[in-house]
Design an enzyme around this catalytic site. Structure first.
Site, short mmCIF file in Angstrom:
data_model
loop_
_atom_site.label_atom_id
_atom_site.label_comp_id
_atom_site.label_asym_id
_atom_site.label_seq_id
_atom_site.Cartn_x
_atom_site.Cartn_y
_atom_site.Cartn_z
N GLU A 37 4.18 10.41 -5.87
CA GLU A 37 3.44 9.34 -6.53
C GLU A 37 2.01 9.81 -6.79
O GLU A 37 1.29 10.14 -5.86
CB GLU A 37 3.43 8.09 -5.64
CG GLU A 37 2.66 6.95 -6.26
CD GLU A 37 2.68 5.68 -5.41
OE1 GLU A 37 2.35 5.76 -4.21
OE2 GLU A 37 3.01 4.61 -5.95
N GLU A 92 5.61 -3.46 0.85
CA GLU A 92 5.73 -3.14 -0.56
C GLU A 92 4.97 -1.84 -0.75
O GLU A 92 3.75 -1.80 -0.64
CB GLU A 92 5.15 -4.28 -1.39
CG GLU A 92 5.66 -4.27 -2.81
CD GLU A 92 4.74 -3.53 -3.75
OE1 GLU A 92 4.97 -2.32 -3.95
OE2 GLU A 92 3.81 -4.15 -4.25
N GLY A 132 2.69 2.41 5.34
CA GLY A 132 3.84 1.55 5.62
C GLY A 132 4.63 2.08 6.82
O GLY A 132 5.07 1.32 7.69
N GLY A 175 0.83 -1.20 0.00
CA GLY A 175 0.00 0.00 0.00
C GLY A 175 0.86 1.24 0.00
O GLY A 175 2.01 1.22 -0.47
N SER A 176 0.35 2.30 0.57
CA SER A 176 1.05 3.58 0.50
C SER A 176 2.24 3.62 1.46
O SER A 176 2.26 2.94 2.48
CB SER A 176 0.09 4.71 0.83
OG SER A 176 -0.40 4.56 2.13
N THR A 177 3.21 4.44 1.11
CA THR A 177 4.38 4.60 1.98
C THR A 177 3.97 5.19 3.33
O THR A 177 4.52 4.82 4.37
CB THR A 177 5.44 5.47 1.28
OG1 THR A 177 5.90 4.76 0.11
CG2 THR A 177 6.65 5.72 2.17
P1 NAI Z 1 -3.50 2.75 1.88
O1 NAI Z 1 -2.07 2.50 2.06
O2 NAI Z 1 -4.20 3.61 2.85
O3 NAI Z 1 -4.29 1.37 1.87
C1 NAI Z 1 -3.74 0.10 1.65
C2 NAI Z 1 -4.33 -0.89 2.62
O4 NAI Z 1 -3.96 -0.56 3.95
C3 NAI Z 1 -5.85 -0.94 2.64
O5 NAI Z 1 -6.24 -2.28 2.81
C4 NAI Z 1 -6.20 -0.13 3.85
O6 NAI Z 1 -7.45 -0.48 4.41
C5 NAI Z 1 -5.10 -0.47 4.80
N1 NAI Z 1 -4.82 0.52 5.84
C6 NAI Z 1 -5.05 1.85 5.81
N2 NAI Z 1 -4.62 2.41 6.96
C7 NAI Z 1 -4.11 1.43 7.72
C8 NAI Z 1 -3.50 1.38 9.01
N3 NAI Z 1 -3.33 2.47 9.73
N4 NAI Z 1 -3.08 0.21 9.47
C9 NAI Z 1 -3.24 -0.91 8.73
N5 NAI Z 1 -3.81 -0.93 7.52
C10 NAI Z 1 -4.23 0.23 7.01
O7 NAI Z 1 -3.74 3.29 0.44
P2 NAI Z 1 -5.02 4.08 -0.07
O8 NAI Z 1 -5.54 5.03 0.95
O9 NAI Z 1 -5.95 3.08 -0.57
O10 NAI Z 1 -4.38 4.93 -1.23
C11 NAI Z 1 -3.71 6.12 -0.94
C12 NAI Z 1 -2.51 6.27 -1.80
O11 NAI Z 1 -1.58 5.25 -1.54
C13 NAI Z 1 -2.77 6.15 -3.27
O12 NAI Z 1 -3.16 7.36 -3.82
C14 NAI Z 1 -1.45 5.70 -3.80
O13 NAI Z 1 -0.63 6.81 -4.00
C15 NAI Z 1 -0.90 4.87 -2.69
N6 NAI Z 1 -1.08 3.43 -2.89
C16 NAI Z 1 -0.02 2.69 -3.25
C17 NAI Z 1 -0.17 1.36 -3.48
C18 NAI Z 1 0.97 0.52 -3.88
O14 NAI Z 1 0.77 -0.61 -4.31
N7 NAI Z 1 2.18 0.99 -3.76
C19 NAI Z 1 -1.45 0.69 -3.36
C20 NAI Z 1 -2.50 1.55 -2.92
C21 NAI Z 1 -2.31 2.86 -2.72
#
Ligand code: NAI
Ligand code: MG
Length: 821
Positions: free
Chosen positions: A397, A266, A249, A244-246
């Site tokens: 990004e 990742e 992470g 997911g997002s940095t």
């Molecule tokens: P995110 O990183 O918030 O979400 C990814 C996953 O993490 C989801 O399943 C979410 O429910 C979960 N999550 C969110 N907050 C959490 C926490 N505090 N503890 C544990 N799990 C948590 O990504 P989001 O909000 O969907 O997208 C935001 C930005 O992140 C996007 O605009 C993009 O720039 C980036 N992104 C990058 C990805 C990648 O593969 N590198 C994938 C998705 C998003």
């Protein structure tokens, strides 16, 4: 309706929609309302529920449960109670289940593809031809690893219960990347899909039921970040795997700090797409389409920065614009659509905002003349030129169909631009010159480098980041490491020490250094003749001299002007060492960066230097034994310690040119080279146990692999390490490869952890400082390796040396090179 002659005239596409009947039937069969999959059963959620929408229409598709803390706990319990039996099933038993899952995915591939497109908005052509086939491939490939585990991963066992959190951009594919290796290695999992895209994971749960997977081996809980956070902080989870997002992470790194949970991340990227002047520009244009308009650019490794040689830039821009005019955006269920919908309004707004900022910054925006559908959430393919490398749109990004283009003149400049980002996930290189491609590829800070191709993936190849793109790999043999631990490693930081004899005696003993304010050091000039083999080694310095710091190949006084007394076993002062501080660390890190040429030399050369080091240490066995004996008060074992240290140096001299990579069998016309590369500048904070052997065992693996090191010897017994300066000097170890800063190990560890130019940090010390090291590492998301106060027996060949150390000293880069005309 157009007549056939008319269609021949215009050559325009008619609609070619994929059927949604079976997917809708499945959704209706569940009343469009889903439960949680825990312990092999469907459990109605007791908390809130929320809707998942179709991004192409903005309309709801189904209702999902927001798993509560209690439900997270019950899923973890189910996974825990299933784990022992799943492990005991053995590799072959697990292989059968994974094979059955792969078959099941293939049998149901069409409904999975349609559900994915309905829920995520990606073109059906992608979900059908890329996502779902790769999912099946991942389960097949890992069925094989389950089968081979006992032979190929000897000495390693399952980690236990794995918490897995995935994003919305490749919902089922990320599930496969997470679940297949975890199950293959004998772990059980609790997986949380992204809140926007949970449907295929729920359908997958049914496939698990259908093949009779033992209950609790796979648990799927839906919910947003709150559910994710509950899973991360659950005390009975042994490892977290996150994509997911940095930003998230970082939160997870901090939340798991000191818990002993294994972690793989990742994260995001801003991957360069480098075009040299001899590249085939028509292929490049198709490459850009795959790089940034695949999945609407919502791809962590999207080639979002085109770096093109100045001489061909105008031609490329022209060709790109022509191609962009012909891209088809629209109903993702239409089989002839290239670009589908953006996942959600929040993401669309983020893209719009970043694009606006790009224009404000003065970059030139170009979009095709056609307009986007207005139902649902769409954004047109967008090209920015006249972009400055420091601009926001060149650094952040965007996660959308937006690419920036910059120019360069020389290969060196292309590398510099490419690496000018905090990320390091992927890169692609376009040139007809294989020599140039293979010269540039190792210089790129990226976990994957695609030569003349982009966004290709396979289960046999590792995928993952350098720098702030995270750590750990998914896929390939290298990906399995994330889901195993060594059999001798018990517990996970719950205060279960490893029995390691004398090492423990050292650790238990109270630290005996005292801080002596303002003590001046005796001037003790080293004879610093040329570093040749003929040079006669100087005898060890007399007792009670002050050992200085060793930075950039020179002995330097500590910035603080303070020294620490070093006491012998009987409490008598046997010498002093400098008390290093922040400034000394800074200097040492700088020196270590300057010595980066160490990595570029040949492995053979590194091996030679290390053998020579062993030889020079052997020549001084008696002196070093005396020093160690004085420190520990144990003469017989001191001699053994020096012997073991010499042997250990031999071990890593041997490994230096043998820990090599692999050529992965990816099923394309491709060779995929998996190369272990050094991490860069590593901080190494040594334990108090085994003053010489512990030090040597900690710094040799990194330098054998081409890293440069800032080493902090044991504060209790640093003299064996500082005595080593001269041996390093006489052994042709270039200045700056090993820097030694003495002082308070815990304080220096914290400084190293927070230092953004340190690429990785090993800390062998207390549980408390281990936790702090992990917490403080989030600045640049450096890789850390801590032992949580468990200690290890440095004299034991499994605990004190070997593959574990080499893995921690390297990161794998996969380079994809297609062949054929
Ligand atoms: P995110 O990183 O918030 O979400 C990814 C996953 O993490 C989801 O399943 C979410 O429910 C979960 N999550 C969110 N907050 C959490 C926490 N505090 N503890 C544990 N799990 C948590 O990504 P989001 O909000 O969907 O997208 C935001 C930005 O992140 C996007 O605009 C993009 O720039 C980036 N992104 C990058 C990805 C990648 O593969 N590198 C994938 C998705 C998003
Ligand atoms: Mg959705």
């Amino acid at each position: 309706m157009a007549s056939i002659p008319e269609i021949f005239q215009t050559m325009s596409y008619g609609p070619a929609p994929e059927g949604v009947g079976p997917a809708n039937e499945w959704l209706e069969g569940h009343g469009r309302n889903f439960e949680l999959f825990i312990g092999g059963e469907w459990i109605a959620g007791k908390g809130d529920s929320f809707e998942t929408l179709n991004p192409a229409t903005g309309k709801p598709v189904a209702r999902l449960a927001q798993a509560t803390d209690a439900e997270v706990a019950s899923a973890v319990r189910a996974a825990r109670s299933a784990q022992a039996a799943w492990w005991s099933l053995g590799g072959h038993g697990r292989a059968r289940y994974l094979y059955a899952l792969a078959r099941e995915v293939q049998k149901h591939s069409r409904i999975l593809a349609v559900l994915e497109t309905l829920d995520n908005g990606k073109p059906i052509r992608e979900s059908r031809d890329i996502d779902v086939p790769l999912v099946a491939r991942h389960f097949y490939h890992h069925a094989g690893w389950a089968q081979l585990m006992e032979q190929e991963l000897q000495g390693r066992v399952a980690v236990g219960v794995i918490g897995q959190i995935i994003p919305w951009n490749f919902p089922l594919l990320m599930l496969a990347w997470k679940i297949a290796p975890a199950l293959a290695m004998g772990n059980t999992v609790v997986l949380k899909p992204a809140e926007f895209t949970s449907l295929t994971a729920l359908r997958f749960a049914e496939l698990c039921q259908e093949i009779g997977l033992p209950p609790g081996v796979v648990n799927i809980i839906t919910g947003d970040g709150r559910t994710g956070a509950a899973l991360v902080s659950h005390p009975d989870v042994d490892k977290i795997a996150f994509t997911g997002s940095t930003d998230v992470g970082r939160i997870i790194r901090a939340a798991t700090a000191g818990s002993g949970k294994k972690l793989s991340l990742e994260l995001g990227g801003k991957s360069p797409f480098i075009v040299f002047s001899d590249a085939d520009l028509d292929s490049v244009v198709e490459g850009v389409v795959d790089a940034i308009w695949f999945n609407q650019g919502q791809v962590c490794c999207a080639g979002s920065r085109i770096l093109v040689h100045e001489g061909v830039a105008d031609r490329l821009v022209m060709k790109l614009k022509q191609r962009m005019e012909t891209l088809r955006i629209g109903d993702p269920l239409d089989k002839a659509v290239d670009i589908g919908a953006i996942i959600a309004p929040v993401q669309l707004e983020k893209i719009q905002e970043l694009v606006r900022r790009g224009e404000d910054e003065g970059a030139t925006l170009w979009q095709p003349s056609w307009s986007c559908p207005t139902d649902g959430w769409f954004f047109p393919p967008t090209l920015f030129t006249e972009v400055s490398p420091a601009a926001n749109i060149a650094q952040v990004e965007i996660f959308g169909p937006v690419v920036v283009l910059m120019t360069f003149r020389t290969p060196a400049e292309s590398v510099e631009l490419a690496n000018n980002t905090r990320y390091g996930l992927a890169a692609s290189v376009w040139t007809e010159n294989i020599n140039l491609a293979l010269d540039v590829a190792p210089q790129l800070k990226a976990g994957t480098v695609w030569v003349n191709c982009t966004n290709v993936f396979d289960a046999a190849s590792g995928f993952g980041g350098y720098r702030e793109s995270g750590f750990g790999r998914e896929g390939g043999r290298e990906g399995l490491r994330e889901y195993v631990k060594w059999a001798w490693q018990r517990g996970r930081g719950a205060g279960e020490p490893v029995p390691n004899g004398r090492a423990m005696k050292h650790q238990a003993r109270k630290r005996q250094t005292v801080n002596r304010k303002g003590s001046t050091s005796v001037r003790h000039e080293q004879p610093r003749g040329p570093s040749t083999r003929e040079r006669v080694p100087a005898p060890l310095p007399p007792i009670n001299r002050t050992a200085k710091l060793y930075i950039g190949g020179k002995q330097v006084r500590p910035d603080s002007g303070y020294s620490l007394a070093v006491l012998d076993d009987a409490g008598r002062q046997m010498g002093e060492v400098g008390q290093g501080n922040r400034k000394d660390i800074r200097n040492a890190v700088e020196a270590a960066h300057k010595a980066a040429g160490w990595a570029r030399g040949t492995a053979h050369n590194r091996a030679q230097v290390l053998y020579y080091l062993a030889e020079n240490l052997a020549a001084r066995t008696e002196e070093f034994s005396g020093r160690v004996a004085m420190t520990t008060g144990d003469a017989p074992s001191a001699a053994r310690e020096v012997e073991l240290a010499i042997e250990r140096i031999y071990t890593y001299a041997a490994w230096a040119d043998k820990y090599d990579g692999a050529v992965h069998h990816t099923p394309y016309r491709n060779v995929t080279l998996a190369m272990p590369e050094p991490i860069g500048v590593l901080g190494v904070v040594c334990s108090d146990a085994w003053p010489l052997l512990g030090f040597v065992s900690s710094i040799l693996p990194p330098i054998a692999m081409g890293n440069t090191v800032v080493a902090v010897p044991s504060a209790r017994a640093p003299l064996a390490a500082t005595d080593l300066y001269q041996v390093l000097d006489t052994s042709d170890v270039p200045g700056g490869v090993v820097n030694i800063v003495t002082g308070d190990g815990d304080e220096l560890a914290r400084i190293l952890a927070a230092h953004d130019d340190v690429d990785g940090l090993w800390y062998f010390g207390s549980a408390e400082t281990s936790a702090e090291v992990e917490r403080l590492s989030t600045g640049n998301m450096k890789r850390t390796w801590v032992d949580l106060g468990q200690g290890r027996d440095w004299s034991d060949a499994r605990q004190g040396a070997g593959e574990e150390f080499l893995e921690q000293a390297t990161q794998v880069k996969n380079i994809w090179i297609p062949y054929g005309e």
